[in-house]
Design an enzyme around this catalytic site. Structure first.
Site, PDB file in Angstrom:
ATOM      1  N   HIS A 161       0.689  -1.230   0.118  1.00  0.00           N
ATOM      2  CA  HIS A 161      -0.101  -0.010   0.078  1.00  0.00           C
ATOM      3  C   HIS A 161       1.177   1.362  -0.045  1.00  0.00           C
ATOM      4  O   HIS A 161       0.303   2.433  -0.639  1.00  0.00           O
ATOM      5  CB  HIS A 161      -1.027   0.043   1.374  1.00  0.00           C
ATOM      6  N   ASP A 162       2.000   1.173   0.480  1.00  0.00           N
ATOM      7  CA  ASP A 162       3.064   2.428   0.597  1.00  0.00           C
ATOM      8  C   ASP A 162       3.827   2.490  -0.777  1.00  0.00           C
ATOM      9  O   ASP A 162       3.525   3.662  -1.421  1.00  0.00           O
ATOM     10  CB  ASP A 162       4.132   2.050   1.560  1.00  0.00           C
ATOM     11  N   VAL A 210       1.486   4.104  -3.977  1.00  0.00           N
ATOM     12  CA  VAL A 210       0.889   5.123  -4.055  1.00  0.00           C
ATOM     13  C   VAL A 210       1.928   6.163  -4.637  1.00  0.00           C
ATOM     14  O   VAL A 210       1.723   6.956  -5.504  1.00  0.00           O
ATOM     15  CB  VAL A 210       0.450   5.760  -2.830  1.00  0.00           C
ATOM     16  N   GLY A 255       5.360   5.588  -4.749  1.00  0.00           N
ATOM     17  CA  GLY A 255       6.492   4.902  -4.821  1.00  0.00           C
ATOM     18  C   GLY A 255       6.901   4.343  -3.023  1.00  0.00           C
ATOM     19  O   GLY A 255       6.166   4.691  -2.341  1.00  0.00           O
ATOM     20  N   ASP A 274       8.194   5.167  -0.260  1.00  0.00           N
ATOM     21  CA  ASP A 274       8.855   6.171   0.543  1.00  0.00           C
ATOM     22  C   ASP A 274       8.406   6.231   2.080  1.00  0.00           C
ATOM     23  O   ASP A 274       8.752   7.457   2.619  1.00  0.00           O
ATOM     24  CB  ASP A 274       8.501   7.596  -0.362  1.00  0.00           C
ATOM     25  N   SER A 297       5.586   7.109   3.285  1.00  0.00           N
ATOM     26  CA  SER A 297       4.775   8.149   3.608  1.00  0.00           C
ATOM     27  C   SER A 297       3.278   7.459   4.324  1.00  0.00           C
ATOM     28  O   SER A 297       2.660   8.283   4.705  1.00  0.00           O
ATOM     29  CB  SER A 297       4.330   8.804   2.207  1.00  0.00           C
ATOM     30  N   PRO A 328      -5.634   0.891  -6.209  1.00  0.00           N
ATOM     31  CA  PRO A 328      -6.756   0.149  -7.204  1.00  0.00           C
ATOM     32  C   PRO A 328      -8.041  -0.166  -6.225  1.00  0.00           C
ATOM     33  O   PRO A 328      -7.607  -0.628  -5.036  1.00  0.00           O
ATOM     34  CB  PRO A 328      -6.077  -1.044  -7.778  1.00  0.00           C
TER      35      PRO A 328
END
Length: 223
Positions: free
Chosen positions: A69-70, A73, A75, A77, A79, A167
């Site tokens: 999931h990281d 979105v 790359g 990173d 976040s 997705p």
């Protein structure tokens, strides 16, 4: 300890072999921390071992879904690890991410705390998550690989980025194909990540299909 399903092995291989590129991807190297934090991988491994003993059924798939999931979105990173503030709803609080196992985030936090004691301010959370995905697989009797390191942590985390990139669960085949093609991923990658992400959440999948996909992925020799 519960033996790792072939499903889990395939998903972590796909995410790792076809790592999505974004702003976090600088000049990566296996030996990126050789001089600045030489024992970082062993520190992370010990944290992972303790966490898996505490929560053997949820830690490994929790780390893997978090990694996927990281990366999908902005790359890989890290976040997704940023907390929301009063003025900003972050990625981790977007609806698709509310089902992510807290054990995945917890083991990243524990690893970061341990690393800050050994070499403060050196190792990025993005790299920690990538290494944890590999170590979770190894601890559950899956394959190992050399993790390229040197990712920079993302500073921006927006709920909208998740909704615009990850997705949807109700996406049809054409929508999924467009999403994966936009990320530079193939039809095979789409099948593996889409089907197996549901396994990491629901724990159900056809192992015969997974076995064939693993053989095909390995035959590509993309690593």
């Amino acid at each position: 300890m519960v033996e790792l399903s072939r499903t889990f092995i395939l998903l972590v291989l796909v995410v790792s072999l076809v790592e999505l590129r974004g702003p976090a991807m600088g000049q990566l190297s296996v030996n990126f921390y050789l001089k600045t934090c030489p024992h970082m991988e062993s520190i992370i491994r010990r944290v992972m071992q303790r966490k898996v003993k505490e929560s053997p059924l949820t830690t490994a798939p929790g780390v893997l879904r978090l990694f996927y999931h990281d990366c999908f979105v902005e790359g890989c990173d890290g976040s997704i690890l940023i907390s929301s503030t009063r003025g900003n709803r972050a990625e981790r609080d977007a609806i698709p991410n509310l089902s992510l196992a807290r054990d995945g985030i917890d083991v990243v936090v524990r690893s970061k705390k341990a690393l800050e004691k050994a070499c403060p301010g050196i190792v990025s959370c993005a790299d920690i998550l990538a290494i944890l995905a590999r170590d979770a697989t190894v601890l559950m009797h899956g394959p190992s690989w050399h993790v390229l390191k040197g990712r920079r942590d993302g500073r921006l985390s927006l709920e909208a980025n998740v909704l615009n990139n990850l997705p949807r669960g109700d996406s049809d085949v054409n929508q999924l194909l467009k999403s994966f093609e936009f990320k530079g991923l193939s039809l095979l990658d789409m099948i593996a990540l889409s089907v197996n992400s549901r396994w990491a959440h629901n724990w159900q999948i056809s192992l015969q299909l997974i076995h064939k996909q693993i053989i095909h992925i390995q035959s590509l020799q993309r690593y």
